[in-house]
Design an enzyme around this catalytic site. Structure first.
Site, PDB file in Angstrom:
ATOM      1  CB  THR A 187       7.041  21.964 -45.556  1.00 30.07           C
ATOM      2  OG1 THR A 187       7.244  23.332 -45.866  1.00 30.07           O
ATOM      3  CG2 THR A 187       7.119  21.124 -46.818  1.00 30.07           C
ATOM      4  CG  HIS A 213       3.743  28.107 -41.797  1.00 31.11           C
ATOM      5  ND1 HIS A 213       5.112  27.890 -41.739  1.00 31.11           N
ATOM      6  CD2 HIS A 213       3.437  28.801 -40.667  1.00 31.11           C
ATOM      7  CE1 HIS A 213       5.588  28.446 -40.639  1.00 31.11           C
ATOM      8  NE2 HIS A 213       4.591  28.998 -39.965  1.00 31.11           N
ATOM      9  CG  ASP A 309       6.739  30.292 -37.230  1.00 29.91           C
ATOM     10  OD1 ASP A 309       6.935  31.131 -36.328  1.00 29.91           O
ATOM     11  OD2 ASP A 309       5.606  30.057 -37.705  1.00 29.91           O
TER      12      ASP A 309
END
Length: 366
Positions: A187, A213, A309
């Site tokens: 993000t 991501h 992650d």
């Protein structure tokens, strides 16, 4: 309560987003708008903490509305993006203009797939609402160094401008001890990655591999956009690609990217395994493969993102003698992934995003 204004020309989307957000007792959708003009009026009236903003709308589109929001009343904005190449281009532009992130939407108004984004939507609204607005200010164009035109015949070879290393990025004396940089980011990532890669000179002495991501439809346009802005080459990774100094490879959305050590070279491998990974691409999978393939030759970098992650991958890399950098809390849109490696005692340095390119360069020689 977190106040939200929803702006979308689709009555279905306005209702769907409002219904999903209303399921959390800490979120209050104070108003909905059908286009950018009405959205601006309602944002001025209600002063929401977060805005969700569609891109394609009549009268005033989302990008125009976003420019007004960032100039007049900056606040966290989440773009509602279609999963198409056109939607990806517009969304990446929105992130450049100051939007903090995006949420995907299902184009079919009769589909129930929209509910799949519910947990992510609620989580993103709550997290970005808590962040300081320094992360949503417009980014001045001068922060991006103009790219040197590149011949398409040598598109993915290391580029040479004949001018040496720019003054902003300096190389220590001696030969680089690390020649692979692996980056995990989520993000708030696209502007952060752009800021770092666009600061590297054409003769950057290492290969760069990135797990961002991002949906599958977005990673190709993201890589293409970066390739046009940077002096190093940037591409979406494909089977058969090999690591090269001065080249950055973006993991394709929906798949994992791994490094594979062969006798005399390191290849990139695209895989759907492990299928159980929470994210595809996974920073843990990428960085863990770098630890196995090149060990101490790798530098791990964890940038802004939710969750943790990358932490286990960095742990494996550190055990092999690699080094790790974490983006600072003050410059992250979401201080989740970097915080995880900092709290675990795995980061060698905590670095502001404006200084990350130089820190990466310095650590190649340590």
């Amino acid at each position: 309560m977190i106040k939200v204004v929803v702006v979308d020309d689709s009555a279905f989307m306005r209702k769907a987003i409002s219904t999903m957000l209303a399921k959390d007792p800490e979120i209050d959708v104070v108003a909905t708008a059908r286009d950018g003009e009405e959205g601006l009026e309602l944002i001025r009236k209600h002063n929401p903490d977060v805005v969700t903003l569609d891109i394609e709308m009549p009268r005033m589109d989302g990008l125009t509305a976003l420019r007004h929001i960032m100039m007049e009343m900056p606040r966290p904005v989440l773009m509602v993006s279609s999963l198409t190449s056109e939607g990806a281009e517009a969304t990446l532009k929105a992130l450049d203009l100051g939007a903090v992130d995006f949420i995907p939407k299902q184009l079919s108004k009769v589909s129930l797939d929209i509910v799949k984004i519910e947990a992510s939507l609620i989580s993103k609204v709550k997290i970005v609402a808590s962040r300081k607005m320094m992360h949503s200010r417009p980014r001045p164009a001068t922060s991006i160094r103009p790219a040197t035109p590149v011949s398409t015949t040598s598109r993915y070879e290391p580029r040479s401008t004949g001018s040496g290393v720019p003054a902003a990025i300096t190389s220590p004396n001696g030969a680089a001890k690390r020649d692979v940089v692996v980056i995990g980011v989520s993000t708030g990532g696209p502007p952060a990655v752009q800021k770092v890669l666009s600061a590297f000179p054409a003769n950057f002495p290492a290969s760069i591999v990135i797990a961002q991501h991002m949906p599958a439809a977005f990673t190709g346009p993201f890589a293409k956009r970066l390739d046009g802005l940077c002096q190093i080459a940037v591409k979406e990774a494909e089977p058969g690609d090999r690591l090269k100094p001065g080249c950055a490879f973006i993991a394709p959305g929906g798949k994992h990217l791994l490094l594979k050590q062969l006798v005399s070279r390191v290849d990139l491998e695209i895989s759907t395994e492990p299928a159980s990974a929470l994210y595809k691409p996974s920073a843990n999978v990428l960085i863990g493969s770098a630890a196995e393939a090149v060990g101490r030759r790798a530098l791990g970098v964890i940038l802004t993102g939710m969750g943790n992650d990358g932490m286990e991958g960095i742990r494996a890399l550190k055990q092999k003698g690699g080094r790790a950098l974490a983006q600072s809390d003050a410059t992250c849109v979401v201080y989740g992934m970097p915080k995880a490696i900092v709290d675990a005692g795995l980061s060698d340095e905590i670095v502001d995003i404006d200084d990350m390119a130089q820190a990466i360069m310095n650590n190649l020689y340590l």
